[in-house]
Design a protein around this motif. Structure first.
Motif, PDB file in Angstrom:
ATOM      1  N   ASP A   1     -20.203 -25.528 -21.026  1.00 15.05           N
ATOM      2  CA  ASP A   1     -19.513 -26.170 -19.521  1.00 15.05           C
ATOM      3  C   ASP A   1     -19.323 -23.987 -18.798  1.00 15.05           C
ATOM      4  N   ARG A   2     -20.103 -24.755 -17.626  1.00 17.62           N
ATOM      5  CA  ARG A   2     -19.984 -23.292 -16.899  1.00 17.62           C
ATOM      6  C   ARG A   2     -18.282 -23.090 -16.376  1.00 17.62           C
ATOM      7  N   LEU A   3     -17.895 -21.738 -15.633  1.00 15.28           N
ATOM      8  CA  LEU A   3     -16.577 -21.552 -15.518  1.00 15.28           C
ATOM      9  C   LEU A   3     -17.319 -21.634 -13.524  1.00 15.28           C
ATOM     10  N   PHE A   4     -16.560 -21.933 -13.311  1.00 12.03           N
ATOM     11  CA  PHE A   4     -16.753 -21.406 -11.401  1.00 12.03           C
ATOM     12  C   PHE A   4     -15.365 -21.147 -11.229  1.00 12.03           C
TER      13      PHE A   4
ATOM     14  N   GLN B   1     -16.138 -29.561 -14.287  1.00 12.42           N
ATOM     15  CA  GLN B   1     -16.088 -27.603 -14.558  1.00 12.42           C
ATOM     16  C   GLN B   1     -15.507 -27.207 -14.708  1.00 12.42           C
TER      17      GLN B   1
ATOM     18  N   VAL C   1     -18.708 -14.124 -15.452  1.00 18.07           N
ATOM     19  CA  VAL C   1     -19.463 -15.423 -14.807  1.00 18.07           C
ATOM     20  C   VAL C   1     -20.576 -14.941 -14.108  1.00 18.07           C
TER      21      VAL C   1
ATOM     22  N   ASP D   1     -22.377 -18.524  -9.392  1.00 13.05           N
ATOM     23  CA  ASP D   1     -20.708 -19.426 -10.030  1.00 13.05           C
ATOM     24  C   ASP D   1     -19.276 -19.021  -9.221  1.00 13.05           C
TER      25      ASP D   1
END
Length: 189
Positions: free
Chosen positions: A2-5, A57, A84, A88
């Motif tokens: 998972d990416r964090l925005f 996300q 991050v 992002d």
């Protein structure tokens, strides 16, 4: 993985600034939070933040409470804490160099005439992050710039800006799910 925005809407805190030209970033974040059931109410990093997800996300939505000219302090604190990549971190703000209601999305760039963006570039020492600019138009002849950005929209301008805010909310989802290049080609018309 998972990416964090991190999605930051710029504005000034306090009721007296609600619905002013300079607060379209806050307005966009409010709509984004409402659409994705993310409550933006926790005070952390000199910002009101909310945590949730958009298109699968993880996201942090942030409304800096430092006043516009010091927005960079909050953005830097959030980006440093969550570690991050700047690609992002999405910043949403008003732009006097765009006609009222015009939307412009960029993957990077200068601060232009915007003091909140100047503060962000100064504090994070980079201009390589996506931004969504919502046009508020130029001040009428004889108006002071500060008075203009802190003024409220006329009814027809508000309608145009609300349409842009709606598109900006869609664009955030688009950046998260499809990337900045795809989003720019779709929304920069």
């Amino acid at each position: 993985m998972d990416r964090l925005f991190i999605v930051v809407g710029l504005g000034n805190p306090g009721k007296k600034y609600d619905n002013t030209r300079h607060n379209v970033g806050f307005d966009t974040l409010d709509l984004l939070g409402a659409r994705h059931c993310i409550k933006i109410s926790k005070l952390k990093f000199k910002a009101l933040i909310g945590e949730g997800s958009i298109d699968g996300q993880r996201v942090i939505l942030a409304k800096p409470q430092t006043f516009m000219n010091l927005s960079g302090e909050s953005v830097r604190d959030i980006a440093d804490w969550y570690k991050v990549p700047l690609s992002d971190v999405i910043i949403i703000y008003d732009d006097i160099d765009l006609d009222t209601g015009k939307l412009r999305i960029r993957s990077k760039g200068s601060a232009g005439t915007h003091n909140g963006m100047r503060s962000i570039l100064y504090h994070i020492q980079s201009e390589n992050f996506p931004r969504i600019r919502i046009g508020i138009g130029r001040p009428p002849e004889g108006w002071d710039l500060a008075d203009y950005v802190l003024s409220r929209f006329k009814e027809d301008e508000r309608r145009a800006v609300n349409t842009s805010i709606d598109l900006a909310v869609e664009a955030v989802s688009s950046i998260i799910s499809g990337g900045i290049e795809t989003t720019m080609s779709k929304y920069n018309k």
